[in-house]
Design a protein around this motif. Structure first.
Motif, PDB file in Angstrom:
ATOM      1  N   GLU A 233      42.996  10.618   3.848  1.00 23.73           N
ATOM      2  CA  GLU A 233      44.364  10.981   4.213  1.00 23.73           C
ATOM      3  C   GLU A 233      44.390  11.756   5.530  1.00 23.73           C
ATOM      4  O   GLU A 233      45.301  11.582   6.336  1.00 23.73           O
ATOM      5  CB  GLU A 233      45.013  11.808   3.103  1.00 23.73           C
TER       6      GLU A 233
ATOM      7  N   LEU B 116      53.642   8.010   2.661  1.00 21.74           N
ATOM      8  CA  LEU B 116      52.682   9.087   2.874  1.00 21.74           C
ATOM      9  C   LEU B 116      52.741   9.628   4.302  1.00 21.74           C
ATOM     10  O   LEU B 116      52.570  10.826   4.520  1.00 21.74           O
ATOM     11  CB  LEU B 116      51.270   8.607   2.550  1.00 21.74           C
TER      12      LEU B 116
ATOM     13  N   ALA C 215      50.428  13.955   0.689  1.00 26.51           N
ATOM     14  CA  ALA C 215      49.926  12.580   0.717  1.00 26.51           C
ATOM     15  C   ALA C 215      48.670  12.449  -0.138  1.00 26.51           C
ATOM     16  O   ALA C 215      48.512  11.479  -0.893  1.00 26.51           O
ATOM     17  CB  ALA C 215      49.636  12.171   2.159  1.00 26.51           C
TER      18      ALA C 215
END
Length: 225
Positions: free
Chosen positions: A135, A185, A198
């Protein structure tokens, strides 16, 4: 070499290395936890792939982009409407995984008895750490570096295209699902200035399905014998 060019070269190298790694694993027939558990030494190989991703997307990326470290190091409670939306999306993600488990009962008829609970702890520790670095790279570095020279909509578009591309070796369902998931996200990361929302949403999606897969394929036989 200007710093911005260096960063983009670094991003390109990281992305390419992991893409090539995913291609090799695809040829080995190890695309996810399910296929890994059904393959000889599959779980070890998958752990190795995720560990490699931790180094690329997590450790090295964090070191090379100190200007974006706040996306991980700072953790603030978002505004109420964003927080409520986060809980809704996380719940829907977990629900979607649960429904997918119920629809795909084929793996419940297969049991692999070579793995233990300790193997599960090791796998999920590595997996979730990988997702944090993942992420940071896709919703952090890519999104905010694209924002340096374009608007939010195009930055999300470029980031999502690369996110979908890295899933090219997955099923068609996962590839299509990566589009709205990636956009959502990106928006959470942008409006919270953090990758934690996220990351937790991704955990909600991944954990329900993968824990179920590991349980049915490896641990259920021990609890029912």
């Amino acid at each position: 070499m200007p710093n911005s060019i260096y960063i983009w070269v670094f991003i390109g190298v990281c992305f390419t290395l992991y893409f090539v790694t995913s291609s090799v694993y695809n040829k080995l027939g190890i695309n996810n936890l399910y296929t890994a558990l059904l393959s000889a030494n599959g779980l070890r190989l998958l752990n190795l792939k995720h560990a490699f991703g931790i180094v690329l997307f997590g450790l090295l990326s964090y070191i090379q982009t100190p200007d974006l470290n706040y996306l991980i190091s700072s953790l603030e409670i978002p505004k109420l409407h964003v927080l409520l939306l986060f809980f809704v999306v996380a719940f829907l993600s977990a629900t979607a995984s649960y429904v997918s488990v119920k629809k795909n009962e084929g793996f419940q008829e297969v049991q692999v008895q070579t793995y233990s609970l300790s193997n599960a702890w090791v796998y999920f520790l590595i997996r979730f750490t990988f997702l944090l670095g993942y992420e940071y790279f896709f919703r952090g570095i890519l999104l905010f570096k694209f924002l340096d020279f374009t608007n939010l909509y195009m930055a999300i578009f470029y980031s999502t295209v690369l996110y979908v591309l890295i899933h090219i070796f997955d099923s068609k369902k996962e590839i299509l699902g990566a589009v709205p998931f990636g956009i959502i996200l990106c928006l959470f990361t942008y409006f919270t200035n953090s990758v934690w929302c996220a990351f937790l949403i991704h955990i909600a999606l991944s954990a329900v399905y993968e824990i179920s897969v590991f349980y049915y394929l490896t641990l259920k036989s021990r609890t029912t014998s």
